[in-house]
Enzyme design. Structure first.
Site, PDB file in Angstrom:
ATOM      1  CB  SER A 104      -0.907   0.006   1.236  1.00  0.00           C
ATOM      2  OG  SER A 104      -1.552   1.246   1.389  1.00  0.00           O
ATOM      3  CE1 TYR A 159      -4.756  -2.918   4.467  1.00  0.00           C
ATOM      4  CE2 TYR A 159      -3.952  -0.783   3.708  1.00  0.00           C
ATOM      5  CZ  TYR A 159      -4.357  -2.079   3.433  1.00  0.00           C
ATOM      6  OH  TYR A 159      -4.367  -2.541   2.139  1.00  0.00           O
TER       7      TYR A 159
END
Length: 251
Positions: free
Chosen positions: A143, A157
């Site tokens: 990400s 996350y």
């Protein structure tokens, strides 16, 4: 792109969103694709059906990667289909409890993200390495949040994706003698069912597009095409890297 005929690919979280696009693209390039799902068997079966209807080959495998025995269940599901070898392993399954700065992040939420985003890739790789052919491919979906701090302070996350980046880089060196490449793909603002609610807010959508050099929200095929490149022979000399597939977020 290289031809993947004769290759077997496993895509975790392949029943929807980016995972579904990856499964479709690898099948289109000739691979037999195992489409993993956590709970939505209907979505996985639909993905398989659309792949087969398009002339590809695929089957679905179910396992809850949050569970302690999730990896065991996934390997058993592969075995039940008579597929012991794996040539391409795509760690796409991910769990994100959005909008959780450190003040409100719950232990259970963090543990679930660690289980799916970190523990499962580590131990699924451990289990499948003896079955992976030399010259295989391992690709982890990471990400942009590992290089761009969340405006809302969401921390769980990004931490898990940072761990996945380290895992990929370390594994690349370790598996180099076998010719197995290991790479990560950084995903930016991408339109999926997981981001649909956030992108439905016009102000958020405008702000997000404004942060992206190419001036639009990413689509799942944008990511799938990059994964297909890394899975192909064209990427045989690329390992231990993180490919930024974000459209230029926050350049």
């Amino acid at each position: 792109m290289g031809n993947l005929q004769g290759k077997i690919a496993l895509v975790t979280g392949g029943s929807r969103g980016i995972g579904r696009a990856i499964a479709h693209r690898l099948a289109r390039d000739g691979a037999l694709v195992a489409v993993h799902y956590g709970s939505n068997k209907a979505a996985a079966d639909e993905t398989v059906t659309t792949i087969v209807d398009s002339g590809g080959r695929a089957f679905s495998v179910g396992a809850d990667l949050r569970a302690a025995d999730g990896v065991d269940a996934l390997v058993a599901a592969l075995d039940s289909h008579g597929e012991s070898a794996v040539d391409i392993l795509v760690h796409n399954a991910g769990l994100n409890f959005m909008g959780r700065p450190i003040e409100v992040l719950a232990v259970d939420e963090f543990d679930q993200m660690i289980a799916v985003n970190v523990r499962a890739p580590v131990f699924l790789t451990q289990r499948l390495l003896p079955r992976m052919s030399d010259g295989g491919r391992i690709i982890a979906i990471s990400s942009v949040s590992t290089r761009v701090a969340s405006s809302g302070g969401s921390i769980g996350y990004p931490l898990t994706k940072g761990a996945l980046d380290v895992f990929s880089r370390t594994l690349a060196k370790h598996l180099g003698p076998r010719g197995i490449t290991v790479n990560a793909v950084a995903v930016g603002f991408t339109r999926t069912d997981m981001t649909a609610d956030a992108l439905a807010d016009p102000a958020h959508l405008e702000r997000t597009i404004g942060q992206t050099a190419l001036g639009r929200i990413g689509q799942a095929p944008d990511i799938a095409d990059a994964v297909a490149f890394l899975a192909s022979d064209d990427a045989r000399w690329i390992t231990g890297t993180k490919l930024d597939v974000t459209g230029g977020v926050n350049l």
